[in-house]
Design a protein around this motif. Structure first.
Motif, PDB file in Angstrom:
ATOM      1  N   VAL A  40      30.079 -20.774 -21.779  1.00 46.77           N
ATOM      2  CA  VAL A  40      29.932 -22.037 -21.049  1.00 46.77           C
ATOM      3  C   VAL A  40      28.743 -22.771 -21.649  1.00 46.77           C
ATOM      4  O   VAL A  40      27.587 -22.432 -21.408  1.00 46.77           O
ATOM      5  CB  VAL A  40      29.727 -21.814 -19.541  1.00 46.77           C
ATOM      6  N   ASP A  41      29.008 -23.788 -22.470  1.00 49.43           N
ATOM      7  CA  ASP A  41      27.979 -24.550 -23.172  1.00 49.43           C
ATOM      8  C   ASP A  41      27.385 -25.583 -22.226  1.00 49.43           C
ATOM      9  O   ASP A  41      28.095 -26.446 -21.704  1.00 49.43           O
ATOM     10  CB  ASP A  41      28.600 -25.229 -24.394  1.00 49.43           C
ATOM     11  N   ALA A  42      26.061 -25.497 -22.015  1.00 46.50           N
ATOM     12  CA  ALA A  42      25.388 -26.391 -21.075  1.00 46.50           C
ATOM     13  C   ALA A  42      25.072 -27.757 -21.668  1.00 46.50           C
ATOM     14  O   ALA A  42      24.305 -28.523 -21.080  1.00 46.50           O
ATOM     15  CB  ALA A  42      24.102 -25.751 -20.563  1.00 46.50           C
ATOM     16  N   ALA A  43      25.625 -28.095 -22.831  1.00 43.72           N
ATOM     17  CA  ALA A  43      25.580 -29.454 -23.392  1.00 43.72           C
ATOM     18  C   ALA A  43      24.170 -29.959 -23.601  1.00 43.72           C
ATOM     19  O   ALA A  43      23.817 -31.037 -23.167  1.00 43.72           O
ATOM     20  CB  ALA A  43      26.336 -30.420 -22.474  1.00 43.72           C
ATOM     21  N   ARG A  44      23.355 -29.206 -24.321  1.00 38.43           N
ATOM     22  CA  ARG A  44      21.994 -29.662 -24.558  1.00 38.43           C
ATOM     23  C   ARG A  44      21.662 -29.768 -26.043  1.00 38.43           C
ATOM     24  O   ARG A  44      21.238 -30.811 -26.511  1.00 38.43           O
ATOM     25  CB  ARG A  44      21.008 -28.717 -23.867  1.00 38.43           C
ATOM     26  N   ALA A  49      25.649 -26.064 -29.908  1.00 37.95           N
ATOM     27  CA  ALA A  49      27.034 -26.501 -29.759  1.00 37.95           C
ATOM     28  C   ALA A  49      27.830 -26.261 -31.035  1.00 37.95           C
ATOM     29  O   ALA A  49      29.013 -25.874 -30.977  1.00 37.95           O
ATOM     30  CB  ALA A  49      27.076 -27.981 -29.386  1.00 37.95           C
ATOM     31  N   ALA A  50      27.196 -26.451 -32.188  1.00 29.86           N
ATOM     32  CA  ALA A  50      27.892 -26.235 -33.455  1.00 29.86           C
ATOM     33  C   ALA A  50      28.256 -24.767 -33.630  1.00 29.86           C
ATOM     34  O   ALA A  50      29.363 -24.438 -34.097  1.00 29.86           O
ATOM     35  CB  ALA A  50      27.015 -26.708 -34.615  1.00 29.86           C
ATOM     36  N   VAL A  51      27.350 -23.864 -33.264  1.00 26.54           N
ATOM     37  CA  VAL A  51      27.643 -22.434 -33.344  1.00 26.54           C
ATOM     38  C   VAL A  51      28.783 -22.079 -32.388  1.00 26.54           C
ATOM     39  O   VAL A  51      29.716 -21.346 -32.747  1.00 26.54           O
ATOM     40  CB  VAL A  51      26.395 -21.593 -33.028  1.00 26.54           C
ATOM     41  N   ALA A  52      28.710 -22.605 -31.167  1.00 24.47           N
ATOM     42  CA  ALA A  52      29.758 -22.320 -30.179  1.00 24.47           C
ATOM     43  C   ALA A  52      31.114 -22.824 -30.654  1.00 24.47           C
ATOM     44  O   ALA A  52      32.135 -22.133 -30.508  1.00 24.47           O
ATOM     45  CB  ALA A  52      29.385 -22.948 -28.843  1.00 24.47           C
ATOM     46  N   ASP A  53      31.145 -24.027 -31.222  1.00 22.54           N
ATOM     47  CA  ASP A  53      32.406 -24.585 -31.727  1.00 22.54           C
ATOM     48  C   ASP A  53      32.989 -23.711 -32.837  1.00 22.54           C
ATOM     49  O   ASP A  53      34.199 -23.463 -32.881  1.00 22.54           O
ATOM     50  CB  ASP A  53      32.186 -26.001 -32.253  1.00 22.54           C
ATOM     51  N   ARG A  54      32.132 -23.253 -33.742  1.00 24.45           N
ATOM     52  CA  ARG A  54      32.613 -22.432 -34.862  1.00 24.45           C
ATOM     53  C   ARG A  54      33.176 -21.097 -34.354  1.00 24.45           C
ATOM     54  O   ARG A  54      34.230 -20.646 -34.809  1.00 24.45           O
ATOM     55  CB  ARG A  54      31.472 -22.193 -35.854  1.00 24.45           C
ATOM     56  N   LEU A  55      32.479 -20.487 -33.406  1.00 22.33           N
ATOM     57  CA  LEU A  55      32.970 -19.224 -32.859  1.00 22.33           C
ATOM     58  C   LEU A  55      34.286 -19.413 -32.120  1.00 22.33           C
ATOM     59  O   LEU A  55      35.212 -18.598 -32.240  1.00 22.33           O
ATOM     60  CB  LEU A  55      31.918 -18.634 -31.916  1.00 22.33           C
ATOM     61  N   ALA A  56      34.381 -20.506 -31.361  1.00 20.55           N
ATOM     62  CA  ALA A  56      35.618 -20.777 -30.630  1.00 20.55           C
ATOM     63  C   ALA A  56      36.779 -21.002 -31.582  1.00 20.55           C
ATOM     64  O   ALA A  56      37.892 -20.512 -31.363  1.00 20.55           O
ATOM     65  CB  ALA A  56      35.432 -21.989 -29.722  1.00 20.55           C
ATOM     66  N   SER A  57      36.532 -21.751 -32.659  1.00 27.20           N
ATOM     67  CA  SER A  57      37.577 -22.008 -33.649  1.00 27.20           C
ATOM     68  C   SER A  57      38.052 -20.721 -34.303  1.00 27.20           C
ATOM     69  O   SER A  57      39.243 -20.523 -34.545  1.00 27.20           O
ATOM     70  CB  SER A  57      37.050 -22.988 -34.708  1.00 27.20           C
ATOM     71  N   GLU A  58      37.107 -19.835 -34.564  1.00 25.40           N
ATOM     72  CA  GLU A  58      37.431 -18.573 -35.245  1.00 25.40           C
ATOM     73  C   GLU A  58      38.147 -17.586 -34.330  1.00 25.40           C
ATOM     74  O   GLU A  58      39.044 -16.857 -34.776  1.00 25.40           O
ATOM     75  CB  GLU A  58      36.144 -17.941 -35.766  1.00 25.40           C
ATOM     76  N   LEU A  59      37.784 -17.563 -33.044  1.00 29.09           N
ATOM     77  CA  LEU A  59      38.214 -16.462 -32.183  1.00 29.09           C
ATOM     78  C   LEU A  59      39.195 -16.852 -31.089  1.00 29.09           C
ATOM     79  O   LEU A  59      39.784 -15.979 -30.446  1.00 29.09           O
ATOM     80  CB  LEU A  59      36.985 -15.818 -31.533  1.00 29.09           C
TER      81      LEU A  59
END
Length: 250
Positions: A40-44, A49-59
């Motif tokens: 759950v990215d708290a948008a700060r 956010a870039a790390v979270a996006d990359r992990l989400a795309s990969e997994l």
């Protein structure tokens, strides 16, 4: 096969988020369990956010990770509620939900011990205890432990529980219990920790504790909780003592 839904609030953790997720995916669980991560990215922070996006795309395609996002930072408590709601939409009654911070103060290697201690009763939970086996080599760590123990003592006085570490970020719930706990949650920041414990006690849940490892950060490494949060925790504990019904929501 039951699923362990792991809710991970994410806030300015560009350096620890990926190691946390990798360690989580590699964590050893009891043979009958599998894990699904809910970030759950708290948008700060753009870097986080870039790390979270990359992990989400990969997994995401593997079904092992899902990324949820807040449009504005609303705090840890709000992030947990978002993750809980999503987990409960998918969970069955044999599943469980665990909270895990994204800063690696807590080690996913402890998940197995938490699951193995989880009682079979529907209203059951396990909380980690950082102080059962921790060394306190510095004055800052001794102060941190002392404040947490004082808050835990106050919480125990109100709830009737006999916990050693009410504030611990490892909290594991049977799904049936979490469905009943969720309506009682209203705290957006770190005050959610005593609120979670108060809800468990109110519902007469069976709550066990397990020693867990702990690698705390200080302010220089991005520690976010501060004196105001401690005061908010005290206020929250006292409010929970008087509460007789779930908070109203707009």
């Amino acid at each position: 096969m039951p699923t362990l839904f792991v809710v991970i609030p994410v806030f300015e953790e560009p350096h620890t988020l990926e190691p946390c997720v990798r360690r989580a995916l590699a964590a050893s669980l009891p043979p009958e369990w599998r894990a699904r991560l809910m970030l759950v990215d708290a948008a700060r922070a753009a870097a986080t956010a870039a790390v979270a996006d990359r992990l989400a795309s990969e997994l995401a395609a593997s079904g092992r990770l899902e990324l949820l996002r807040h449009a504005a930072n609303r705090g840890k408590g709000a992030a947990l509620r978002t993750g809980f709601l999503r987990a409960l939409e998918m969970a069955g009654e044999r599943d469980a939900v665990l909270t895990q911070d994204g800063d690696l103060e807590y080690d996913p290697a402890d998940w197995r011990a938490l699951l193995e201690a989880l009682p079979p009763a529907p209203l059951a939970a396990v909380i980690g205890n950082r102080w059962a086996q921790a060394s306190l080599p510095t004055a800052w760590r001794r102060l941190h432990a002392g404040v947490n123990r004082a808050l835990t003592a106050l919480s125990n006085l109100v709830t009737g529980l006999r916990l050693g570490d009410m504030e611990c970020g490892f909290k594991l719930f049977r799904v049936h219990l979490l469905r009943q706990v969720l309506p009682w949650l209203s705290e957006d920041r770190f005050g959610v920790e005593p609120q979670l414990v108060a809800a468990m006690a109110r519902l007469r849940a069976e709550v066990r504790e397990v020693p867990v490892s702990y690698d705390p950060r200080d302010r220089s490494r991005g520690k976010k909780i501060g004196p105001r949060d401690g005061l908010r925790a005290i206020w929250g504990i006292l409010v929970e003592r008087a509460r007789r019904s779930p908070p109203r929501r707009n």
